[in-house]
Design a protein around this motif. Structure first.
Motif, PDB file in Angstrom:
ATOM      1  N   ALA A 229      14.969 -52.374  13.489  1.00  0.00           N
ATOM      2  CA  ALA A 229      14.092 -51.577  12.836  1.00  0.00           C
ATOM      3  C   ALA A 229      14.221 -50.008  13.209  1.00  0.00           C
ATOM      4  O   ALA A 229      14.266 -49.053  12.297  1.00  0.00           O
ATOM      5  CB  ALA A 229      12.840 -51.973  12.390  1.00  0.00           C
ATOM      6  N   ALA A 230      14.111 -49.997  14.457  1.00  0.00           N
ATOM      7  CA  ALA A 230      14.220 -48.510  14.902  1.00  0.00           C
ATOM      8  C   ALA A 230      15.433 -47.851  14.974  1.00  0.00           C
ATOM      9  O   ALA A 230      15.552 -46.649  15.314  1.00  0.00           O
ATOM     10  CB  ALA A 230      13.844 -48.815  16.812  1.00  0.00           C
ATOM     11  N   SER A 231      16.424 -48.632  14.879  1.00  0.00           N
ATOM     12  CA  SER A 231      17.903 -47.890  14.838  1.00  0.00           C
ATOM     13  C   SER A 231      18.444 -47.549  13.507  1.00  0.00           C
ATOM     14  O   SER A 231      18.648 -48.596  12.724  1.00  0.00           O
ATOM     15  CB  SER A 231      18.872 -48.544  15.620  1.00  0.00           C
ATOM     16  OG  SER A 231      20.354 -48.521  15.289  1.00  0.00           O
ATOM     17  N   PRO A 232      18.759 -46.483  12.966  1.00  0.00           N
ATOM     18  CA  PRO A 232      19.532 -46.122  11.884  1.00  0.00           C
ATOM     19  C   PRO A 232      20.804 -47.232  11.426  1.00  0.00           C
ATOM     20  O   PRO A 232      20.804 -47.697  10.140  1.00  0.00           O
ATOM     21  CB  PRO A 232      19.861 -44.736  11.842  1.00  0.00           C
ATOM     22  CG  PRO A 232      19.126 -44.230  12.794  1.00  0.00           C
ATOM     23  CD  PRO A 232      18.792 -45.309  13.744  1.00  0.00           C
TER      24      PRO A 232
ATOM     25  N   LYS B  57       9.887 -42.213  21.545  1.00  0.00           N
ATOM     26  CA  LYS B  57       8.733 -41.435  20.635  1.00  0.00           C
ATOM     27  C   LYS B  57       8.638 -42.170  19.408  1.00  0.00           C
ATOM     28  O   LYS B  57       9.455 -42.209  18.418  1.00  0.00           O
ATOM     29  CB  LYS B  57       9.290 -40.183  20.529  1.00  0.00           C
ATOM     30  CG  LYS B  57       7.886 -39.273  20.079  1.00  0.00           C
ATOM     31  CD  LYS B  57       8.039 -37.745  20.000  1.00  0.00           C
ATOM     32  CE  LYS B  57       6.900 -37.199  18.956  1.00  0.00           C
ATOM     33  NZ  LYS B  57       7.166 -37.004  17.732  1.00  0.00           N
TER      34      LYS B  57
ATOM     35  N   LEU C 123       6.239 -44.174  16.218  1.00  0.00           N
ATOM     36  CA  LEU C 123       4.937 -43.869  15.278  1.00  0.00           C
ATOM     37  C   LEU C 123       3.840 -44.808  16.176  1.00  0.00           C
ATOM     38  O   LEU C 123       2.808 -44.153  16.310  1.00  0.00           O
ATOM     39  CB  LEU C 123       5.131 -44.603  14.202  1.00  0.00           C
ATOM     40  CG  LEU C 123       4.174 -44.502  13.119  1.00  0.00           C
ATOM     41  CD1 LEU C 123       4.036 -42.965  12.718  1.00  0.00           C
ATOM     42  CD2 LEU C 123       4.642 -45.145  11.707  1.00  0.00           C
ATOM     43  N   GLU C 124       4.061 -45.679  16.310  1.00  0.00           N
ATOM     44  CA  GLU C 124       3.195 -46.391  17.298  1.00  0.00           C
ATOM     45  C   GLU C 124       3.599 -46.921  18.603  1.00  0.00           C
ATOM     46  O   GLU C 124       4.498 -47.276  18.819  1.00  0.00           O
ATOM     47  CB  GLU C 124       2.905 -48.027  16.516  1.00  0.00           C
ATOM     48  CG  GLU C 124       3.845 -48.082  15.148  1.00  0.00           C
ATOM     49  CD  GLU C 124       3.660 -49.613  14.750  1.00  0.00           C
ATOM     50  OE1 GLU C 124       2.612 -50.154  14.935  1.00  0.00           O
ATOM     51  OE2 GLU C 124       4.572 -49.852  13.875  1.00  0.00           O
TER      52      GLU C 124
ATOM     53  N   ASP D 253      13.813 -47.322   3.678  1.00  0.00           N
ATOM     54  CA  ASP D 253      15.212 -47.699   4.637  1.00  0.00           C
ATOM     55  C   ASP D 253      15.683 -49.024   3.835  1.00  0.00           C
ATOM     56  O   ASP D 253      16.721 -49.148   4.066  1.00  0.00           O
ATOM     57  CB  ASP D 253      14.679 -48.060   6.184  1.00  0.00           C
ATOM     58  CG  ASP D 253      13.669 -49.023   6.246  1.00  0.00           C
ATOM     59  OD1 ASP D 253      13.031 -49.357   5.406  1.00  0.00           O
ATOM     60  OD2 ASP D 253      13.851 -49.939   7.380  1.00  0.00           O
TER      61      ASP D 253
ATOM     62  N   THR E 245      17.563 -43.208   5.841  1.00  0.00           N
ATOM     63  CA  THR E 245      17.279 -42.993   7.473  1.00  0.00           C
ATOM     64  C   THR E 245      16.627 -41.537   7.417  1.00  0.00           C
ATOM     65  O   THR E 245      16.876 -40.741   6.298  1.00  0.00           O
ATOM     66  CB  THR E 245      18.538 -42.838   8.280  1.00  0.00           C
ATOM     67  OG1 THR E 245      19.330 -41.711   7.680  1.00  0.00           O
ATOM     68  CG2 THR E 245      19.310 -44.340   8.086  1.00  0.00           C
TER      69      THR E 245
ATOM     70  N   LEU F 288      10.434 -45.742   9.114  1.00  0.00           N
ATOM     71  CA  LEU F 288      11.778 -45.647   9.041  1.00  0.00           C
ATOM     72  C   LEU F 288      12.558 -45.611  10.588  1.00  0.00           C
ATOM     73  O   LEU F 288      11.813 -45.382  11.576  1.00  0.00           O
ATOM     74  CB  LEU F 288      12.041 -44.078   8.492  1.00  0.00           C
ATOM     75  CG  LEU F 288      11.529 -43.814   7.047  1.00  0.00           C
ATOM     76  CD1 LEU F 288      11.372 -42.531   6.646  1.00  0.00           C
ATOM     77  CD2 LEU F 288      12.501 -44.556   6.088  1.00  0.00           C
ATOM     78  N   PRO F 289      13.897 -45.865  10.388  1.00  0.00           N
ATOM     79  CA  PRO F 289      14.323 -46.199  11.693  1.00  0.00           C
ATOM     80  C   PRO F 289      14.552 -44.586  12.217  1.00  0.00           C
ATOM     81  O   PRO F 289      14.702 -43.813  11.812  1.00  0.00           O
ATOM     82  CB  PRO F 289      15.868 -46.806  11.382  1.00  0.00           C
ATOM     83  CG  PRO F 289      16.025 -46.551   9.877  1.00  0.00           C
ATOM     84  CD  PRO F 289      14.513 -46.215   9.446  1.00  0.00           C
ATOM     85  N   GLY F 290      14.259 -44.627  13.595  1.00  0.00           N
ATOM     86  CA  GLY F 290      14.461 -43.439  14.348  1.00  0.00           C
ATOM     87  C   GLY F 290      13.257 -42.649  14.413  1.00  0.00           C
ATOM     88  O   GLY F 290      12.474 -42.393  15.407  1.00  0.00           O
TER      89      GLY F 290
ATOM     90  N   SER G  87       9.402 -41.591  11.988  1.00  0.00           N
ATOM     91  CA  SER G  87       8.547 -42.097  10.813  1.00  0.00           C
ATOM     92  C   SER G  87       8.568 -41.000   9.794  1.00  0.00           C
ATOM     93  O   SER G  87       8.844 -39.956   9.933  1.00  0.00           O
ATOM     94  CB  SER G  87       7.082 -42.291  11.475  1.00  0.00           C
ATOM     95  OG  SER G  87       6.513 -40.887  11.721  1.00  0.00           O
TER      96      SER G  87
ATOM     97  N   TYR H 148      -2.106 -46.938   7.980  1.00  0.00           N
ATOM     98  CA  TYR H 148      -1.830 -45.625   8.150  1.00  0.00           C
ATOM     99  C   TYR H 148      -2.301 -44.768   7.137  1.00  0.00           C
ATOM    100  O   TYR H 148      -2.263 -43.465   6.870  1.00  0.00           O
ATOM    101  CB  TYR H 148      -0.367 -45.145   8.106  1.00  0.00           C
ATOM    102  CG  TYR H 148       0.242 -45.755   9.131  1.00  0.00           C
ATOM    103  CD1 TYR H 148      -0.056 -45.449  10.439  1.00  0.00           C
ATOM    104  CD2 TYR H 148       1.425 -46.662   8.960  1.00  0.00           C
ATOM    105  CE1 TYR H 148       0.671 -46.257  11.738  1.00  0.00           C
ATOM    106  CE2 TYR H 148       1.723 -47.473   9.978  1.00  0.00           C
ATOM    107  CZ  TYR H 148       1.390 -47.267  11.405  1.00  0.00           C
ATOM    108  OH  TYR H 148       2.151 -47.838  12.367  1.00  0.00           O
TER     109      TYR H 148
END
Lengths: 348, 125
Positions: free
Chosen positions: A269-272, A302, A304-305, B9, B35, B57-59, B61, B84
């Motif tokens: 989820a963290a990577s595009p 960095k 969001l949570e 996403d 993205t 979202l990836p990368g 928020s 949120y």
């Protein structure tokens, strides 16, 4: 008859009861004994004063002992009877002192006087039983209330466990995606609804189980990953490797799913461009190893949570509860993967 | 006409939102992004009146994206879980919709957006 209580007026009740007993004695004696009023009054005063003093002292003694009425039944009865006899003897002695000036005048024999021991013991036994019974009831009530409170807490904790096992993000995203799939590909949508219910049922059924088989856990894991895949589509690649020989091994339920969820969160989820997840289940001679790898790095991003590791912390706590020191969780970086390994000691 | 974009996403989630928005002809979808970087380009390109913005979202928020904008358009947050909601107030969100989105709630959100955009005068009716 209600008596006593640390907070509910013991003294008014105690005083009232003894005065009432004294009055009853006075009237009864007046109509039956034919003794002079002075003697009857003296007798009533001895009964009220003596009874009041002796039972109050006994209460003080019980309080000093800080006796929570938790003695064994036999010891308890013995202590109750013993105390009652001692109380009666004291009371009798007190009465004897009071009547000393009159005892010879009316030719009351020692034996006759000593026979008073029986009614005195009876009265004291009643007092003691009521007092202790009241406290036992109160204590029972308090214990009951505490038990209810505890049960409510347990219930809450169970719900909490269930909540932590089914991630609401996963649940609502899956439902939302299924809504879109119903128009796009109804057959896949139907499959996904089935998988969703299987996962949900599994969580409900096994949230309190200590262990289930690896086979069961893997079945749910693959359904979970397929459902997750409708969220990330081609951005999520995964494989699950487990030898047939270990399918009958046991492991805690939901752990693989939680590890996969963690891997998705940090690795996909963290990577595009998404990522890859590899699940390996292995058995060494005395350990069961659950290994989940995801593409990514350990360097804190960095986000969001900033709760990298909250999921893993929950798993660690669960392992500690289930296995004490017989299980461990470690996290390492082996580029391009982050590898989480759970090791459970097996003694068979 | 409200010039809107979707930032989300999951392709299926975008699909779902587009499907729901079909009932609101006053909302025109000028583009969609999956993205954060696509989103930033798209916002520069179409200068939307309204963004439907997913928080996860990836990368980056959804909040991060808004912070980097010089002028923030009207925003309706869409997310799967409500942790949120409070934070979204800091970004002058018009509304905060939970997925799967309830059509009535979407209608309310769009009505609010219309009122707000009329007040601003930035809406070419």
């Amino acid at each position: 008859m209600r008596k006593i209580g640390k907070t509910t007026g013991f003294w008014p009740v105690q005083t009232g009861v003894w005065i009432l007993a004294g009055c009853l004695n006075y009237f009864a004696q007046q109509f039956n004994s034919g003794m002079p009023v002075s003697v009857i009054l003296l007798n009533a005063a001895g009964l009220v004063g003596g009874g009041f003093a002796i039972t109050s002292i006994y209460r003080y003694y019980l309080k000093q002992q800080n006796n929570q009425f938790k003695l064994q039944a036999s010891k308890f009865i013995l202590s109750l009877l013993g105390s009652t006899v001692i109380q009666s003897i004291c009371w009798l002695a007190l009465l004897w002192l009071i009547f000393l000036p009159t005892i010879f005048k009316y030719h009351i024999g020692t034996v006759q006087f000593c026979l008073n021991f029986i009614p005195l013991t009876g009265v004291l036994l009643i007092w003691n039983l009521v007092y202790i019974g009241y406290h036992l009831l109160r204590q029972y009530h308090t214990t009951e209330v505490e038990r209810w409170k505890l049960e409510a807490e347990i219930q809450k904790a169970r719900l909490g466990a269930l909540k932590s096992q089914i991630n609401p993000h996963f649940m609502f995203n899956a439902l939302n995606n299924i809504r879109a799939l119903i128009l796009e590909d109804p057959q896949v949508a139907r499959d996904m609804v089935t998988k969703f219910s299987e996962i949900f049922r599994h969580a409900l059924q096994h949230s309190e189980d200590k262990e289930i088989t690896v086979a069961e856990e893997l079945k749910i894991l693959s359904q979970y990953l397929e459902l997750i895949r409708i969220q990330y589509e081609e951005k999520l690649q995964y494989q699950v490797n487990a030898d047939n020989s270990i399918l009958s091994e046991t492991m805690p339920p939901m752990i693989l799913q939680l590890l996969a969820e963690n891997a998705v969160k940090h690795g996909v989820a963290a990577s595009p461009s998404g990522g890859e997840i590899i699940v390996d289940i292995k058995r060494t001679c005395n350990k069961l190893l659950l290994i989940v790898k995801n593409t990514g790095t350990l360097s804190p991003k960095k986000q969001l949570e900033n709760n990298l590791g909250i999921g893993l912390k929950n798993i660690t706590e669960r392992l500690k509860l289930l296995y004490d020191n017989d299980a461990s969780l470690s996290m390492e970086e082996h580029p391009p993967y982050v590898v989480v390994t759970i090791s459970i000691n097996k003694y068979d | 006409m409200i010039n809107a974009i979707l930032i989300e996403d999951s392709r299926l989630a975008r699909q779902e939102l587009k499907e729901l928005l079909k009932s609101f002809p006053q909302v025109q979808i000028a583009g969609e992004a999956g993205t954060a970087s696509q989103a930033e380009e798209l916002i520069k390109l179409v200068n939307p009146d309204l963004i439907f913005l997913d928080i996860h979202l990836p990368g980056k928020s959804g909040f991060d994206i808004l912070q980097e904008l010089d002028s923030v358009p009207a925003v309706i947050f869409t997310t799967a879980f409500d942790q949120y909601a409070l934070q979204s107030f800091d970004y002058n969100a018009i509304d905060y919709l939970l997925k799967p989105i309830v059509p009535e709630r979407l209608e309310q959100a769009i009505q609010k957006a219309e009122i707000l955009l009329k007040e601003k005068g930035g809406c070419s009716a």
